[in-house]
Structures are given as structure tokens and as C-alpha cells.
Design an enzyme around this catalytic site. Structure first.
Site, PDB file in Angstrom:
ATOM      1  N   ARG A 253       0.843  -1.202   0.000  1.00 21.95           N
ATOM      2  CA  ARG A 253       0.000   0.000   0.000  1.00 21.95           C
ATOM      3  C   ARG A 253       0.875   1.247   0.000  1.00 21.95           C
ATOM      4  NH1 ARG A 253      -0.102   1.799   5.469  1.00 21.95           N
ATOM      5  NH2 ARG A 253       0.381   0.161   6.956  1.00 21.95           N
ATOM      6  N   ASN A 335      12.086   9.640  26.182  1.00 17.18           N
ATOM      7  CA  ASN A 335      11.008   8.679  26.520  1.00 17.18           C
ATOM      8  C   ASN A 335      11.037   7.434  25.636  1.00 17.18           C
ATOM      9  OD1 ASN A 335       9.970  10.592  28.296  1.00 17.18           O
ATOM     10  ND2 ASN A 335       8.776  11.579  26.685  1.00 17.18           N
ATOM     11  N   ASN A 382      13.631  16.004  13.035  1.00 18.09           N
ATOM     12  CA  ASN A 382      12.349  16.343  13.668  1.00 18.09           C
ATOM     13  C   ASN A 382      12.401  15.935  15.136  1.00 18.09           C
ATOM     14  OD1 ASN A 382      10.655  17.346  11.568  1.00 18.09           O
ATOM     15  ND2 ASN A 382      10.480  15.261  10.762  1.00 18.09           N
ATOM     16  N   TYR A 388      13.991   7.510  13.540  1.00 20.65           N
ATOM     17  CA  TYR A 388      13.610   7.569  12.112  1.00 20.65           C
ATOM     18  C   TYR A 388      14.618   8.403  11.302  1.00 20.65           C
ATOM     19  CZ  TYR A 388      10.446   8.412   8.107  1.00 20.65           C
ATOM     20  OH  TYR A 388       9.875   8.494   6.853  1.00 20.65           O
TER      21      TYR A 388
END
Ligand code: NAP
Length: 482
Positions: A253, A335, A382, A388
Site C-alpha cells: 500500500r 522517553n 524532527n 527515524y
């Protein structure tokens, strides 16, 4: 009825603003008015610029004009010149040598050609940059919607002088700013940097950057140089992947499915891989393409060997490998549990290295081309994406480093860095972040999976024969990492 995911993937503001009522509200309130982009609806034609007028200009010392002119004519364009522009000499000389008839541009009240190509490979020092100003400044108010501007510069290392390198670099700032200006009417501006062996390979890059296939690529700088050993120039962009076998990971997808579709559109047989849980969706994507589905997790320790043996036994190897499977598990680093770090690093980076290591041992065909999906998050970073962004920046470094090794074997590897693309990944973002993500780029809208698929297909095809080790951002010139 669209599902809630589909509804979130729909840019309702873009729909509204392109209605007559929306237009009048937006113009009275001064709201951004993104233009709905025109994208490719079919495969590349043999002459994708047939019926299109291209305005070609050059600086007075330009050195690539002959190749650029020949490429535009072979792509089917009717080539126009600006008779009052100071850099006419190389253009007229090249046209005369090749027996090509040039048209003169109409007057100031006529529309400007929707494709403008400026060969600035000879600019040197500050004064000669004025030629770029003189070409573009009087025409921008008349630039049609969806125009394509391509500027060509010589690679700084190949200019042969400090003044040449300076002017060549100046063009990057010029084009990036021009892209921000013309984005308002859905137009793009990109810079092709020609290395010393790049001129002969400019045609394929021009086919991509002057057409609808690059609708969401703007403000970018891409180097074209010599092709890997044994590669021949393309005769035509049409069906350039006929007879090729392409692997796409994460093909069930989203972006991966679009990549499979566009590769198949250009003639490739697609082998799509996805997690066993996605087997149904994978089959649904690949069946209409006559593709082959492999329900295989990229992190499965047996995945490299299973993929390699499948490719060798069925096809004798692969010509194209697209590493698209990827996940986000966002958390502030303070975290972030270790399993979230490990999972993202392994799917987005570790698996790519392991699979390629195996495929490079005899499961790739001559002149194979590899493409990895990075992200602008790997360029700009980010908060909450240390895992990531590490993987996506790693992919950029990997493509750059491996390209040197692959070039010696006649192969190539590049990366594509998507910006905000309308998929389930971005539909899962909080609504306010999603709206900001969509608008903070020169085209004021999110991209579609097709936009990434078009760039991947370009880099996987002989059109990009002179492109190796690079990362092409497909982000509408997102301000992040710009
Ligand atoms: P998506 O909709 O989540 O699709 C990713 C596909 O990869 C899914 O089918 C997923 O299967 C599959 N996959 C995940 N882990 C896998 C594994 N271990 N083995 C095999 N397949 C696996 O994501 P997308 O938005 O299309 O993203 C595709 C790529 O583009 C990713 O690399 C992503 O980082 C990159 N990207 C996307 C954006 C964007 O705006 N969407 C921006 C920048 C970069 P499951 O559904 O089972 O997980």
C-alpha cells in the site's frame, strides 16, 4: 463513501480553493491558493515534448548547448529562442551545426513557453549572471501555470576557475528562490549540474524535469555525470523498463504500491514484498500489474536469501531494487524505549544493508539500479524522530558511499527523500500538524504517492543513467531541510 483514512488523505482545502467560491474567498482574505498539479496520466511517450514549445537560452560562453538543443528536439519540442537575449551565439552555432530550425519568441504580449531551459554552463564571475536575470525577469509575469524551468550549470569542480565555480554555485541560490516564486502558479524550477561527462546524458534528465512526471519536484539540484560502464544512451523514454525485473519492498500500500504501479506502467515486471500480515493487500496491488507477491518481512533473517533465490530461479536476477518499506515510531528520545529504537533502525536501515549485501552476490543483473527511500526528516531532523531520522540520513550516506563501489560494476544507487505525502502514515498525524505539513512548501500542498513513484521510476530507469549516489527530494521544496 471514503473511509476515515481516505478522508484524512484528502486535501479538502485544495478542493475548496479550486472551486469558484473558494477562489473568491481566498483572494479576498489573502489565503494561500495552491494550484492543483498536473500529473502524468500515462507512461512516457517516445517524444514527451511533442506539441510543446520550449524556450532555450544560453549564456554567451555556454558549453552544453549543442547537447541540450539536440535533446529537446529529440524529445519532440519546438525550440524557441529569445532574439534579444545576449547569449544567442552558442545557440545559433549549435542549431546551424545540427541543421535545426529555431523559432523566434513572440512579443511581450504573447504567452511565454511552458518549458524554459537555460544553459548556464559558461557563467563566470558576478557580471555574467546578469544573463540569467535578463532571460527570466521580463517573462515571469507571463509564465503559464504548470510551467517547467530547468537551469543547467557546470559542476563547480569542472568549471576550471574560481570565478566559474562562484557563478555556478550562485545559480543554486537563484533556482531555489525562483522555485519559491513560481510555485504559486504550480510551476517548478530545478537545477541540473553537469559534471565533465554529463552533457551526453542530459536528455533523460530533461525528459523527467520538463514533464508532468516531476510535478512535485521543485527547487532541487541534481548532478548528471558519466554513466556506469557499459550503459548506452537512451533512444526513447517510452517503455524504458520493458523486460526489466523490479523488486519493491513495502509494496502492499501507500508509496510502495504507487511505485509498483508506475514501474509496471513503464514496462517492468514487479516483484512486491510486504509483511505476511499484508498478504491480501499485496495480492490486490500486484494482481492488476501481473506482478509477483512475496509475503516476507524485510527484517526476517531469512529474507535476503529467500528473495535472492526467488529472483534467481524465476528471473535470473533483478534489474531494479527499491527499498521502500519503512516505519515511524515517534517518541522524544528521553522517553524512547529501546525496542522502538531497534525496530525502526532494523526495518529502515539494517534490512536494506543485509538484503543488498546478499543481492550483490549474484542476484542482480548487469547495469542494475537501486533506489532507497529516505525522507526530508533525515535532512532537517524532527523532534521525536531521532530513530527515524537516523535511518533516513543513514540511507543518504549509504547511497552516496555505495555508489562509488557500484559504478565500477556498471550499477547505480540513488535515494529519494519524500516530503509530506498523502498516505496512511501522514493521515495518522494530529490534524494541526498534518495541515502545517501540507502547506509549508513552495506548492502549498502535500504530494501524492505517485510523485514519489515517478521520481523512483526516473532514478531506476535509463533516463537517469548519469545520476548516481544522489538524493532527490520530492517535497514541493518543503521548508524543512530546504
Ligand atoms: P505506509 O503507508 O505505512 O506503507 C509502508 C509499507 O511498508 C506498508 O505496507 C508496511 O506494511 C510495509 N512494511 C513495514 N514494515 C515492513 C517490514 N518489516 N517488511 C516488509 N514490509 C514492511 O508508509 P508510506 O507512507 O507509504 O511510506 C513508504 C516509505 O516512504 C517509508 O520508507 C517512509 O519512511 C517513506 N516516507 C514517507 C513519507 C510520507 O509522507 N508518507 C515521507 C517521507 C518518507 P504494514 O502495513 O504491515 O506495516
Amino acid at each position: 463513501m471514503p473511509s476515515s483514512d481516505q478522508a484524512d488523505m484528502q486535501d479538502r482545502y485544495l478542493d475548496f480553493i479550486n472551486s469558484p467560491f473558494g477562489k473568491s474567498i481566498a483572494s479576498s482574505l489573502g489565503l494561500p491558493m495552491p494550484v492543483r498539479l498536473k500529473r502524468a496520466t500515462a507512461g512516457y511517450a517516445a517524444q514527451p515534448l511533442a506539441g510543446v514549445t520550449a524556450l532555450l537560452a544560453a549564456d554567451a560562453e555556454a558549453t552544453a548547448t549543442g547537447q541540450v538543443l539536440a535533446a529537446l528536439v529529440e524529445l519532440g519540442a519546438a525550440v524557441q529562442i529569445a532574439p534579444a537575449h545576449p547569449g544567442l551565439a552558442p545557440l545559433k552555432a549549435a542549431a546551424q551545426k545540427a541543421g535545426i530550425a529555431l523559432q523566434s519568441e513572440g512579443g511581450d504580449s504573447e504567452p511565454v513557453a511552458p518549458v524554459i531551459v537555460f544553459d548556464a554552463t559558461g557563467v563566470s564571475g558576478a557580471a555574467s549572471l546578469k544573463q540569467v536575470y535578463e532571460l527570466f525577469q521580463p517573462r515571469l509575469r507571463r509564465l503559464p501555470k504548470h510551467s517547467r524551468v530547468v537551469v543547467l550549470a557546470r559542476a563547480t569542480a569542472d568549471t576550471g576557475s574560481v570565478e566559474g565555480a562562484t557563478a555556478s554555485m550562485a545559480l543554486t541560490g537563484f533556482v531555489r528562490s525562483l522555485a519559491k516564486e513560481v510555485g504559486k502558479n504550480g510551476s517548478t524550477a530545478n537545477l541540473l549540474v553537469l559534471g565533465k561527462n554529463g552533457d551526453a546524458w542530459v536528455k533523460g534528465a530533461l525528459a523527467f524535469f520538463t514533464g508532468a512526471n516531476s510535478a512535485y519536484v521543485t527547487g532541487q539540484v541534481l548532478t548528471v555525470d558519466g554513466a556506469p560502464k557499459g550503459v548506452k544512451a537512451i533512444a526513447s523514454p517510452e517503455a524504458s523498463l520493458a523486460g526489466k525485473v523490479a523488486v519493491v519492498t513495502g509494496a502492499a500500500r501507500g508509496i510502495g504500491a504507487a511505485i509498483a504501479q508506475v514501474l509496471a506502467r513503464e514496462g517492468a515486471t514487479v516483484v512486491g514484498m510486504d509483511r505476511p500480515a499484508e498478504e491480501g493487500a499485496l495480492g490486490a496491488t500486484l494482481a492488476p500489474l501481473n506482478g509477483v507477491g512475496l509475503a516476507l518481512d524485510v527484517t526476517d533473517p531469512k529474507a535476503p536469501e529467500r528473495l535472492a533465490s526467488e529472483l534467481i530461479s524465476r528471473f535470473g536476477g533483478a534489474d531494479i531494487v527499491v527499498h521502500n518499506a519503512g516505519v515511524t515510531r515517534d517518541k522524544m528520545l528521553r522517553n524512547m524505549a529501546p525496542h522502538l529504537w531497534d525496530m525502526v533502525l532494523d526495518i529502515n536501515l539494517g534490512a536494506i544493508l543485509r538484503i543488498n549485501d546478499r543481492l550483490l552476490q549474484g542476484a542482480l543483473k548487469d547495469q542494475a539500479r537501486l533506489v532507497c527511500i529516505s525522507s526530508i526528516g533525515g535532512i532537517g531532523g524532527n523532534a521525536g524522530q531521532t530513530n527515524y531520522a537516523a535511518t533516513k540520513a543513514g540511507v543518504i550516506g549509504y547511497a552516496e558511499a555505495l555508489s562509488q563501489v557500484l559504478a565500477k560494476q556498471g550499477m547505480a544507487i540513488n535515494a529519494v527523500a519524500p516530503g509530506f505525502i498523502e498516505t496512511q502514515m501522514t493521515a495518522a498525524m494530529p490534524a494541526a500538524n498534518r495541515e502545517v505539513g501540507r502547506r509549508i512548501n513552495s506548492l502549498a500542498q502535500g504530494g501524492l504517492p505517485q510523485d514519489i513513484a515517478e521520481a523512483v521510476t526516473f532514478l531506476a530507469s535509463p533516463l537517469a543513467a548519469g545520476v548516481n549516489g544522489q538524493t532527490l527530494r520530492v517535497c514541493g521544496q518543503n521548508w524543512l531541510g530546504a
